[in-house]
Design a protein around this motif. Structure first.
Motif, PDB file in Angstrom:
ATOM      1  N   ASN A  59       0.792  -1.229   0.000  1.00 25.84           N
ATOM      2  CA  ASN A  59       0.000   0.000   0.000  1.00 25.84           C
ATOM      3  C   ASN A  59       0.825   1.281   0.000  1.00 25.84           C
ATOM      4  OD1 ASN A  59      -2.363  -1.668   0.254  1.00 25.84           O
ATOM      5  ND2 ASN A  59      -1.911  -1.810   2.439  1.00 25.84           N
ATOM      6  N   LYS A  60       2.020   1.220  -0.570  1.00 25.57           N
ATOM      7  CA  LYS A  60       2.839   2.422  -0.644  1.00 25.57           C
ATOM      8  C   LYS A  60       3.876   2.283  -1.739  1.00 25.57           C
ATOM      9  CE  LYS A  60       5.976   0.927   3.056  1.00 25.57           C
ATOM     10  NZ  LYS A  60       6.514   1.274   4.407  1.00 25.57           N
ATOM     11  N   ASN A 100       3.639   9.191  -0.473  1.00 26.49           N
ATOM     12  CA  ASN A 100       2.999   8.259   0.456  1.00 26.49           C
ATOM     13  C   ASN A 100       2.057   8.960   1.421  1.00 26.49           C
ATOM     14  OD1 ASN A 100       3.978   5.744  -0.491  1.00 26.49           O
ATOM     15  ND2 ASN A 100       5.947   6.092   0.516  1.00 26.49           N
ATOM     16  N   GLU A 114      -1.949   7.871   1.230  1.00 27.90           N
ATOM     17  CA  GLU A 114      -2.663   7.343   2.391  1.00 27.90           C
ATOM     18  C   GLU A 114      -3.998   8.072   2.599  1.00 27.90           C
ATOM     19  OE1 GLU A 114      -2.008   6.652   7.227  1.00 27.90           O
ATOM     20  OE2 GLU A 114      -0.359   7.360   5.965  1.00 27.90           O
TER      21      GLU A 114
END
Length: 206
Positions: free
Chosen positions: A59-60, A69, A73
């Motif tokens: 997820n980054k 990032n 998010e």
């Protein structure tokens, strides 16, 4: 519900910011958690095509020395993402292009994280080229399975100097309507988000 409006203009208090704030007005009034994120003028590099996001699936992005990032998010946490850009040579700013390339790729690599979210594009323009900017942003939304609400016109406002876009009555009315449309759509689809189809990738597998 959450909405993040990402300002790709480096000019603080400029026309793009003015338009994004107008979009957020009805959403805030309707009880949404709103955030205006300033990306223009900040450090964010382009995609290196290293494919690490597809290998790691964490997820980054592996490049962690810029703003990517952090803003990514916030995009994942939001129910609606509004991206605004001024028109630079008939396209988005470099910051927004970097965001599109990297966020789109990371989202696809991680089970299509943007699928089912609402996406809105907002464009400030002096005279011509706004339609291409509008298309560029919407391409990010479409390939990621996002839902794009309509408004009263294409989401663009006209003005050069700071504050001039506020004199574009039709453009500002469209921004207000866009915010209202996002609110209506968000409330309509929120109960069904868990069942939104997210399986598959760009090769049609799944």
């Amino acid at each position: 519900m959450k909405v993040i409006a990402i300002n790709g203009s480096p000019r603080k208090g400029g026309n793009t910011e003015t338009m994004l704030k107008k979009v957020l007005e009805p959403l805030e009034a309707a009880g949404w958690e709103t955030e205006l994120y300033q990306l223009g003028g900040k450090k964010i590099r382009g995609c290196m095509a290293c494919m690490k996001c597809w290998e790691n699936k964490d997820n980054k992005c592996v490049v962690d020395n810029d703003k990517f990032n952090e803003v990514y998010e916030k995009m994942v946490e939001a129910d609606a993402i509004v991206i605004g850009s001024p028109t630079y040579f008939t396209d988005v700013t470099a910051e927004i292009k970097a965001l599109i390339d990297r966020s789109g790729f990371v989202a696809l690599a991680n089970d299509r994280q943007f699928a089912g979210k609402i996406g809105g594009a907002v464009v400030a323009v002096r005279r011509g080229g706004a339609t291409h900017v509008f298309d560029t942003i919407n391409h990010l939304f479409q390939i990621n399975g996002m839902i794009i609400p309509g408004a009263t016109y294409w989401n663009m406002g006209y003005g050069l100097n700071k504050g001039e876009v506020a004199e574009d009555a039709e453009g500002m009315a469209n921004m207000l309507n866009l915010g209202q449309s996002i609110d209506w759509l968000g409330k309509a689809i929120k109960p069904h988000m868990d069942s939104f189809p997210k399986v598959g990738d760009q090769y049609g597998e799944g």
